[in-house]
Design a protein around this motif. Structure first.
Motif, PDB file in Angstrom:
ATOM      1  N   GLY A 148       0.805  -1.217   0.000  1.00  0.00           N
ATOM      2  CA  GLY A 148       0.000   0.000   0.000  1.00  0.00           C
ATOM      3  C   GLY A 148       0.834   1.261   0.000  1.00  0.00           C
ATOM      4  O   GLY A 148       1.911   1.305  -0.611  1.00  0.00           O
ATOM      5  N   PHE A 149       0.361   2.303   0.725  1.00  0.00           N
ATOM      6  CA  PHE A 149       0.991   3.618   0.602  1.00  0.00           C
ATOM      7  C   PHE A 149       2.432   3.648   1.113  1.00  0.00           C
ATOM      8  O   PHE A 149       3.207   4.524   0.746  1.00  0.00           O
ATOM      9  N   GLU A 158       2.736  -1.860  -6.333  1.00  0.00           N
ATOM     10  CA  GLU A 158       1.617  -0.923  -6.442  1.00  0.00           C
ATOM     11  C   GLU A 158       1.778   0.161  -5.382  1.00  0.00           C
ATOM     12  O   GLU A 158       1.851  -0.133  -4.195  1.00  0.00           O
ATOM     13  N   MET A 159       1.847   1.419  -5.832  1.00  0.00           N
ATOM     14  CA  MET A 159       2.076   2.536  -4.916  1.00  0.00           C
ATOM     15  C   MET A 159       0.962   3.574  -5.064  1.00  0.00           C
ATOM     16  O   MET A 159       1.143   4.622  -5.676  1.00  0.00           O
ATOM     17  N   PRO A 160      -0.223   3.270  -4.537  1.00  0.00           N
ATOM     18  CA  PRO A 160      -1.357   4.179  -4.719  1.00  0.00           C
ATOM     19  C   PRO A 160      -1.211   5.465  -3.917  1.00  0.00           C
ATOM     20  O   PRO A 160      -0.702   5.452  -2.811  1.00  0.00           O
ATOM     21  N   VAL A 161      -1.663   6.562  -4.500  1.00  0.00           N
ATOM     22  CA  VAL A 161      -1.766   7.814  -3.760  1.00  0.00           C
ATOM     23  C   VAL A 161      -2.959   7.685  -2.820  1.00  0.00           C
ATOM     24  O   VAL A 161      -4.050   7.288  -3.242  1.00  0.00           O
ATOM     25  N   ALA A 219      -3.151  12.818   9.274  1.00  0.00           N
ATOM     26  CA  ALA A 219      -2.793  14.122   8.707  1.00  0.00           C
ATOM     27  C   ALA A 219      -1.792  13.951   7.564  1.00  0.00           C
ATOM     28  O   ALA A 219      -1.873  14.641   6.540  1.00  0.00           O
ATOM     29  N   ARG A 220      -0.842  13.039   7.729  1.00  0.00           N
ATOM     30  CA  ARG A 220       0.144  12.804   6.666  1.00  0.00           C
ATOM     31  C   ARG A 220      -0.540  12.275   5.408  1.00  0.00           C
ATOM     32  O   ARG A 220      -0.223  12.710   4.290  1.00  0.00           O
ATOM     33  N   LEU A 221      -1.476  11.330   5.558  1.00  0.00           N
ATOM     34  CA  LEU A 221      -2.194  10.800   4.399  1.00  0.00           C
ATOM     35  C   LEU A 221      -2.984  11.894   3.697  1.00  0.00           C
ATOM     36  O   LEU A 221      -3.053  11.935   2.468  1.00  0.00           O
ATOM     37  N   ALA A 222      -3.582  12.784   4.489  1.00  0.00           N
ATOM     38  CA  ALA A 222      -4.329  13.890   3.892  1.00  0.00           C
ATOM     39  C   ALA A 222      -3.411  14.811   3.095  1.00  0.00           C
ATOM     40  O   ALA A 222      -3.775  15.287   2.011  1.00  0.00           O
ATOM     41  N   ALA A 223      -2.208  15.069   3.623  1.00  0.00           N
ATOM     42  CA  ALA A 223      -1.241  15.893   2.894  1.00  0.00           C
ATOM     43  C   ALA A 223      -0.841  15.220   1.585  1.00  0.00           C
ATOM     44  O   ALA A 223      -0.717  15.881   0.541  1.00  0.00           O
ATOM     45  N   MET A 224      -0.644  13.899   1.622  1.00  0.00           N
ATOM     46  CA  MET A 224      -0.299  13.154   0.411  1.00  0.00           C
ATOM     47  C   MET A 224      -1.436  13.215  -0.602  1.00  0.00           C
ATOM     48  O   MET A 224      -1.212  13.370  -1.810  1.00  0.00           O
ATOM     49  N   THR A 266       0.647  12.776  -4.206  1.00  0.00           N
ATOM     50  CA  THR A 266       2.003  12.246  -4.205  1.00  0.00           C
ATOM     51  C   THR A 266       2.082  10.947  -3.419  1.00  0.00           C
ATOM     52  O   THR A 266       1.283  10.703  -2.511  1.00  0.00           O
ATOM     53  N   GLU A 267       3.070  10.131  -3.773  1.00  0.00           N
ATOM     54  CA  GLU A 267       3.363   8.908  -3.028  1.00  0.00           C
ATOM     55  C   GLU A 267       4.448   9.159  -1.989  1.00  0.00           C
ATOM     56  O   GLU A 267       4.820   8.257  -1.243  1.00  0.00           O
ATOM     57  N   GLU A 268       4.957  10.379  -1.939  1.00  0.00           N
ATOM     58  CA  GLU A 268       5.985  10.748  -0.968  1.00  0.00           C
ATOM     59  C   GLU A 268       5.428  10.618   0.451  1.00  0.00           C
ATOM     60  O   GLU A 268       4.351  11.122   0.743  1.00  0.00           O
TER      61      GLU A 268
END
Length: 238
Positions: free
Chosen positions: A89-90, A115-118, A162-167, A172-174
């Protein structure tokens, strides 16, 4: 000129083989172990060690946690366990960009991270609910050490949301929070940095739990929920 290794880098190098040995003894079906996260890309600043474990057949999570903490290392270790062929996943982006194979088959790691989903804003809200589950576990836990761990994980789940929301906002996948904060527009960058400090650094890493944990958790959950909502609203503007 060679770069001198920091005390934390040397400490991780000393304990990592012991931790891997304990994991392999606990689960002989492990086919790969990968070190990733800040201990790889910023070892002088790292406060913990992140490990990805790939196994043919996943055991109960307690098996891996007991193995990790049986080694006696003086720093926090986070373990993510997936079965061979299962998609990570992410976190895939973080593992592929800054992962270091310390045991096993590189091909196996490539398969679970292909697989690197946003992430989406909905996923971020679901992680908020994971924090609530940690809080409930803490309230029912008689062991004070495990109870504290559940509390810290509860607040850290809010940070992860919060980090997932920023991504999701940045598409981004960052996963590195420092880079995400730098890419967010004002005022979201400052709001995210404050969330990082209060939830991820102070409470999770430094173990600075508030006196009234449950009341503070509710306050912080609402803070992060509003951050997610505001990011999603901003993402829909032209």
């Amino acid at each position: 000129m060679p770069i001198a290794k920091t005390d934390r880098t040397l400490e991780i190098e000393k304990w990592l083989p012991k931790i891997c040995e304990a994991l392999l003894e606990a689960d002989p079906e492990i086919v790969a172990i990968v070190q990733f996260g800040s201990s790889v890309y910023a070892p002088d600043l790292a406060l913990d060690l992140d490990l990805l474990v790939v196994t043919r057949s996943k055991k109960d999570s307690k098996v891996y946690w007991d193995a990790v903490w049986s080694s006696g290392q003086p720093f926090w270790v986070d373990v993510v366990v997936v079965e061979q062929g299962e998609q990570l996943g992410f976190l895939s982006a973080a593992v592929r960009a800054f992962g270091r194979l310390v045991f096993g088959d590189k091909q196996v790691v490539q398969e679970v991270t292909k697989e690197m989903p946003v992430p989406t804003f909905d996923e971020a809200r679901r992680v908020l609910r994971a924090g609530e589950a940690y809080l409930r576990d803490a309230a029912q836990e008689p062991d004070p050490i495990i109870r504290e761990t559940h509390y810290r994980n509860a607040f850290n789940s809010l940070f992860d949301a919060a980090r997932l929301a920023a991504m999701a906002f940045l598409l981004t996948e960052e996963t590195r929070w420092g880079i995400l904060a730098n890419r967010l527009p004002d005022p979201f960058d400052q709001r995210f940095r404050a969330i990082i400090h209060d939830l991820h650094v102070a409470i999770f890493y430094r173990r600075e739990l508030p006196l009234d944990v449950e009341a503070e958790f509710e306050r912080q959950r609402e803070r992060v929920r509003q951050f997610i909502d505001d990011l999603e609203t901003a993402s829909k503007r032209p």
